[in-house]
Motif scaffolding. Structure first.
Motif, short mmCIF file in Angstrom:
data_model
loop_
_atom_site.label_atom_id
_atom_site.label_comp_id
_atom_site.label_asym_id
_atom_site.label_seq_id
_atom_site.Cartn_x
_atom_site.Cartn_y
_atom_site.Cartn_z
N THR A 43 0.83 -1.20 0.00
CA THR A 43 0.00 0.00 0.00
C THR A 43 0.87 1.25 0.00
O THR A 43 0.56 2.23 -0.68
CB THR A 43 -0.93 0.00 1.23
OG1 THR A 43 -1.70 -1.21 1.21
CG2 THR A 43 -1.86 1.19 1.22
N ALA A 44 1.97 1.22 0.74
CA ALA A 44 2.86 2.38 0.80
C ALA A 44 3.45 2.70 -0.57
O ALA A 44 3.46 3.87 -0.98
CB ALA A 44 3.99 2.12 1.80
N LEU A 48 2.85 6.13 -2.73
CA LEU A 48 4.01 6.94 -3.10
C LEU A 48 4.21 7.02 -4.61
O LEU A 48 4.94 7.87 -5.09
CB LEU A 48 5.28 6.37 -2.45
CG LEU A 48 5.36 6.53 -0.94
CD1 LEU A 48 6.57 5.80 -0.39
CD2 LEU A 48 5.40 7.99 -0.55
N GLY A 49 3.58 6.14 -5.36
CA GLY A 49 3.67 6.22 -6.81
C GLY A 49 4.68 5.29 -7.44
O GLY A 49 5.13 5.54 -8.55
N GLY A 50 5.06 4.25 -6.76
CA GLY A 50 5.96 3.27 -7.38
C GLY A 50 6.92 2.65 -6.40
O GLY A 50 7.21 3.19 -5.34
N LEU A 78 12.24 -1.14 11.26
CA LEU A 78 12.85 0.05 10.66
C LEU A 78 12.25 0.31 9.28
O LEU A 78 11.98 1.46 8.93
CB LEU A 78 14.36 -0.12 10.57
CG LEU A 78 15.12 1.06 9.93
CD1 LEU A 78 14.92 2.33 10.74
CD2 LEU A 78 16.59 0.73 9.82
N ASP A 79 12.02 -0.75 8.50
CA ASP A 79 11.38 -0.58 7.19
C ASP A 79 10.02 0.08 7.34
O ASP A 79 9.68 1.00 6.60
CB ASP A 79 11.21 -1.94 6.49
CG ASP A 79 12.51 -2.60 6.09
OD1 ASP A 79 13.52 -1.88 5.90
OD2 ASP A 79 12.52 -3.84 5.99
N LEU A 80 9.25 -0.39 8.30
CA LEU A 80 7.92 0.17 8.52
C LEU A 80 8.00 1.62 8.98
O LEU A 80 7.22 2.47 8.55
CB LEU A 80 7.15 -0.67 9.54
CG LEU A 80 6.82 -2.11 9.12
CD1 LEU A 80 6.14 -2.85 10.27
CD2 LEU A 80 5.93 -2.11 7.89
N THR A 81 8.95 1.91 9.86
CA THR A 81 9.11 3.27 10.36
C THR A 81 9.50 4.23 9.25
O THR A 81 8.95 5.34 9.14
CB THR A 81 10.18 3.30 11.48
OG1 THR A 81 9.78 2.40 12.51
CG2 THR A 81 10.34 4.68 12.06
N THR A 86 7.99 8.49 5.41
CA THR A 86 7.92 8.97 4.03
C THR A 86 6.48 9.31 3.65
O THR A 86 6.22 10.32 3.01
CB THR A 86 8.50 7.91 3.07
OG1 THR A 86 9.83 7.61 3.47
CG2 THR A 86 8.49 8.40 1.64
N LEU A 87 5.54 8.47 4.07
CA LEU A 87 4.13 8.74 3.80
C LEU A 87 3.66 10.01 4.52
O LEU A 87 2.90 10.80 3.95
CB LEU A 87 3.26 7.55 4.22
CG LEU A 87 3.37 6.31 3.34
CD1 LEU A 87 2.67 5.14 4.01
CD2 LEU A 87 2.77 6.57 1.97
#
Length: 116
Positions: A43-44, A48-50, A78-81, A86-87
């Motif tokens: 979904t992220a 974010l567009g790609g 960390l990936d999720l954070t 960024t979102l």
């Protein structure tokens, strides 16, 4: 025949607090592979567009991101954070731009005599 002097409890297999698929050694543990984490990353990148934009935000290649999305590698906290951060940044930019667009409408409406 070998006789052990240790107590019966000492011969039992040790019980670790980690789940069965995790090693007791931190260096050998993988990141969690959970559906909600992979769907969240999916979904992220759509928002974010790609994949390239999300991969760039995570500091990894698109290929590594694909491994995470396909459950070949886990998604770390960390990936999720980083994805959430960024979102949030993108959302703030969108809200700021929407506010500017609305501010641009107001003076025009006053010129047309629709405002009080």
């Amino acid at each position: 025949m070998m006789i052990s002097a240790s107590h019966n409890d000492a011969r039992e297999a040790p019980v670790f607090s980690q789940s069965i698929n995790c090693s007791p050694m931190r260096e050998q543990r993988g990141y969690p592979i959970e559906i909600w984490r992979m769907v969240g990353m999916q979904t992220a990148f759509e928002i974010l567009g790609g994949k390239g934009r999300l991969a760039s935000a995570l500091g990894i290649t698109v290929r590594s991101l694909n491994y995470k999305l396909n459950a070949e590698r886990g998604v770390s906290n960390l990936d999720l954070t980083l994805a959430a951060s960024t979102l949030e940044t993108r959302g703030k930019k969108m809200l700021d731009h929407a506010r500017k667009l609305r501010d641009g409408i107001e003076p025009q409406a006053k010129c047309m005599g629709t405002a009080e």
